[in-house]
Design a protein around this motif. Structure first.
Motif, short mmCIF file in Angstrom:
data_model
loop_
_atom_site.label_atom_id
_atom_site.label_comp_id
_atom_site.label_asym_id
_atom_site.label_seq_id
_atom_site.Cartn_x
_atom_site.Cartn_y
_atom_site.Cartn_z
N MET A 103 0.83 -1.20 0.00
CA MET A 103 0.00 0.00 0.00
C MET A 103 0.87 1.26 0.00
SD MET A 103 -3.30 0.59 2.38
CE MET A 103 -4.03 -1.02 2.37
N VAL A 104 1.99 1.16 0.72
CA VAL A 104 2.91 2.31 0.77
C VAL A 104 3.44 2.61 -0.63
CG1 VAL A 104 5.10 3.14 1.73
CG2 VAL A 104 3.52 1.83 3.17
N LYS A 105 3.76 1.55 -1.37
CA LYS A 105 4.27 1.74 -2.75
C LYS A 105 3.23 2.48 -3.59
CE LYS A 105 7.52 -2.07 -3.15
NZ LYS A 105 7.74 -3.43 -3.60
N LEU A 106 1.96 2.10 -3.41
CA LEU A 106 0.89 2.70 -4.22
C LEU A 106 0.61 4.14 -3.83
CD1 LEU A 106 -1.56 -0.28 -4.57
CD2 LEU A 106 -0.35 0.88 -6.39
N ARG A 107 0.90 4.48 -2.60
CA ARG A 107 0.62 5.83 -2.11
C ARG A 107 1.37 6.88 -2.93
NH1 ARG A 107 0.39 5.42 3.97
NH2 ARG A 107 -1.44 4.26 3.34
N LEU A 160 -7.53 -12.15 -11.61
CA LEU A 160 -6.32 -12.83 -11.11
C LEU A 160 -5.75 -12.08 -9.91
CD1 LEU A 160 -4.23 -15.16 -11.68
CD2 LEU A 160 -2.82 -13.38 -12.68
N ASP A 161 -5.64 -10.75 -10.06
CA ASP A 161 -5.05 -9.95 -8.98
C ASP A 161 -6.12 -9.09 -8.30
OD1 ASP A 161 -5.39 -8.43 -11.25
OD2 ASP A 161 -3.30 -7.78 -11.41
N GLN A 162 -7.22 -9.73 -7.96
CA GLN A 162 -8.28 -8.96 -7.30
C GLN A 162 -7.84 -8.46 -5.93
OE1 GLN A 162 -11.78 -11.37 -6.50
NE2 GLN A 162 -10.71 -13.16 -7.19
N TRP A 163 -6.78 -9.04 -5.39
CA TRP A 163 -6.19 -8.57 -4.14
C TRP A 163 -5.63 -7.14 -4.28
CZ3 TRP A 163 -1.24 -7.79 -5.71
CH2 TRP A 163 -0.75 -8.62 -6.72
N ALA A 164 -5.52 -6.68 -5.53
CA ALA A 164 -4.95 -5.34 -5.76
C ALA A 164 -5.94 -4.21 -5.44
CB ALA A 164 -4.49 -5.21 -7.22
N PHE A 165 -7.24 -4.49 -5.56
CA PHE A 165 -8.22 -3.40 -5.42
C PHE A 165 -8.29 -2.81 -4.00
CE2 PHE A 165 -9.66 -5.53 -9.31
CZ PHE A 165 -9.61 -4.44 -10.17
N PRO A 166 -8.36 -3.64 -2.95
CA PRO A 166 -8.33 -3.05 -1.60
C PRO A 166 -7.06 -2.24 -1.35
CG PRO A 166 -8.78 -5.42 -1.50
CD PRO A 166 -8.49 -5.10 -2.92
N LEU A 167 -5.95 -2.67 -1.97
CA LEU A 167 -4.69 -1.94 -1.80
C LEU A 167 -4.79 -0.56 -2.43
CD1 LEU A 167 -2.14 -4.73 -2.73
CD2 LEU A 167 -2.46 -3.71 -0.49
N ARG A 168 -5.36 -0.54 -3.64
CA ARG A 168 -5.50 0.73 -4.35
C ARG A 168 -6.40 1.68 -3.54
NH1 ARG A 168 -9.44 0.76 -9.19
NH2 ARG A 168 -10.71 0.31 -7.37
N ASP A 169 -7.54 1.14 -3.06
CA ASP A 169 -8.46 1.98 -2.30
C ASP A 169 -7.82 2.45 -0.99
OD1 ASP A 169 -10.13 1.42 -4.36
OD2 ASP A 169 -11.33 -0.08 -3.28
N GLY A 170 -7.10 1.53 -0.36
CA GLY A 170 -6.46 1.86 0.93
C GLY A 170 -5.32 2.85 0.79
N SER A 171 -4.75 2.95 -0.39
CA SER A 171 -3.60 3.85 -0.57
C SER A 171 -4.03 5.32 -0.52
CB SER A 171 -2.89 3.56 -1.90
OG SER A 171 -3.66 4.07 -2.98
N ARG A 172 -5.31 5.58 -0.73
CA ARG A 172 -5.85 6.96 -0.72
C ARG A 172 -5.05 7.89 -1.62
NH1 ARG A 172 -9.53 7.45 3.48
NH2 ARG A 172 -9.46 5.69 4.91
N ASN A 173 -4.69 7.37 -2.77
CA ASN A 173 -3.93 8.17 -3.73
C ASN A 173 -4.90 8.57 -4.85
OD1 ASN A 173 -2.33 9.10 -5.80
ND2 ASN A 173 -0.83 7.44 -5.68
N ALA A 174 -5.42 9.79 -4.75
CA ALA A 174 -6.49 10.23 -5.67
C ALA A 174 -6.00 10.38 -7.11
CB ALA A 174 -7.07 11.55 -5.17
#
Ligand SMILES: [Zn+2]
Length: 294
Positions: free
Chosen positions: A70-74, A86-100
């Motif tokens: 998540m830090v990387k995505l921020r 396949l990588d549906q685990w990516a969506f909560p990470l994207r949302d959690g990163s709060r990077n508009a």
């Protein structure tokens, strides 16, 4: 003495300020998998900083997400995903990163998808991919399509560098086209070879290069082989004289090894991703390795 001071001052200034000035122009790309990261690097060259969330040695179906993802995505500008669940685990990470400002790009959007289910899917189908088979990067022709998708994303974020990205895509795409002839020639004698794969990751590879995929070690995607399925495979390998059982390095070798011991078939470790086996450090080496191994 004076000169020396000036020199020290200049070195200090250039090493501390210069990276800040240049860093502004670099597009920060995060990819869910190392294959997308490798292709993004090919498009962006030194105008991008690319990171992959997972390593090639990890099974992309089963990822335990880490806070560091998540830090990387921020701080990222572009997030590349495989999509098709396949990588549906990516969506909560994207949302959690709060990077508009993060631009999320589903790289499957322009892919000609294989195995899209036509009937209703329920749990009895196993851990099946409901949007079709997502292992599309295993056809280098799809790699060329992914390059174009990444090009669009990078040009959107950094329009001033679009001509360089276009040039990089042209060069890499041409390299892939040339290598394709070499890979197809190398695979030609094996087009009809019967083979068993561990997981159903290879339909795009098969469509491009041949091979007759007879069965899978998994009775259904994501399901471990039962004794009765193993017994059926043993019979099949013997009857159909199957010589090769191919598996990704992160799966359990016990059933393939057992079948190998009883039938003489060879267990071959294939590379599903960049970084999954030693020596496969970029997208071209991925196919060099698999073509050589199979
Ligand atoms: Zn799969």
């Amino acid at each position: 003495m004076k000169k020396e001071k000036l020199f020290i001052f200049l070195v200090f200034t250039l090493t501390t300020i210069a990276p800040l000035v240049f860093a502004k122009d670099v597009v920060h790309v995060v990819a869910s998998t190392p294959d997308l990261a490798a292709l993004a690097q090919a498009v962006g060259g030194d105008l991008v900083k690319v990171e992959s969330l997972i390593k090639g040695t990890q099974d992309p179906h089963n990822i335990e997400v880490l806070p560091s993802y998540m830090v990387k995505l921020r701080n990222a500008d572009v997030f590349l995903i495989i999509g098709m669940d396949l990588d549906q685990w990516a969506f909560p990470l994207r949302d959690g990163s709060r990077n508009a400002r993060l631009l999320t790009v589903d790289c499957s959007k322009t892919i000609n998808r294989l195995h899209v289910p036509t009937s209703k899917i329920d749990a009895s189908y196993g851990d099946i991919h409901i949007y079709g088979n997502p292992h599309y990067w295993l056809d280098p022709q799809n790699g060329r399509i992914i390059l174009e998708t990444i090009l669009d994303a990078l040009a959107q974020v950094s329009p001033e560098n679009a001509p360089v990205f276009q040039q990089n895509v042209r060069a890499y795409s041409q390299k892939l086209e040339e290598k394709m002839k070499e890979w197809q020639a190398a695979m030609a004698p094996y087009r009809e070879h019967r083979i068993i794969f561990y997981h159903d990751s290879w339909p795009y590879f098969q469509q491009r290069f041949g091979l007759e995929i007879v069965d899978f070690i998994e009775p259904k995607p994501g399901i471990v082989p039962s004794p009765s399925h193993t017994a059926r495979l043993l019979e099949e390998v013997g009857q159909q004289q199957i010589k090769v059982i191919a598996m990704e390095p992160f799966y359990d070798k016990r059933v393939p090894d057992l079948i190998s011991r009883q039938t003489g078939a060879h267990v071959v470790v294939v590379a599903p991703s960049v970084g999954s086996v030693k020596g496969v450090d970029d997208y071209i080496q991925l196919f060099d390795y698999n073509v050589k191994s199979l």
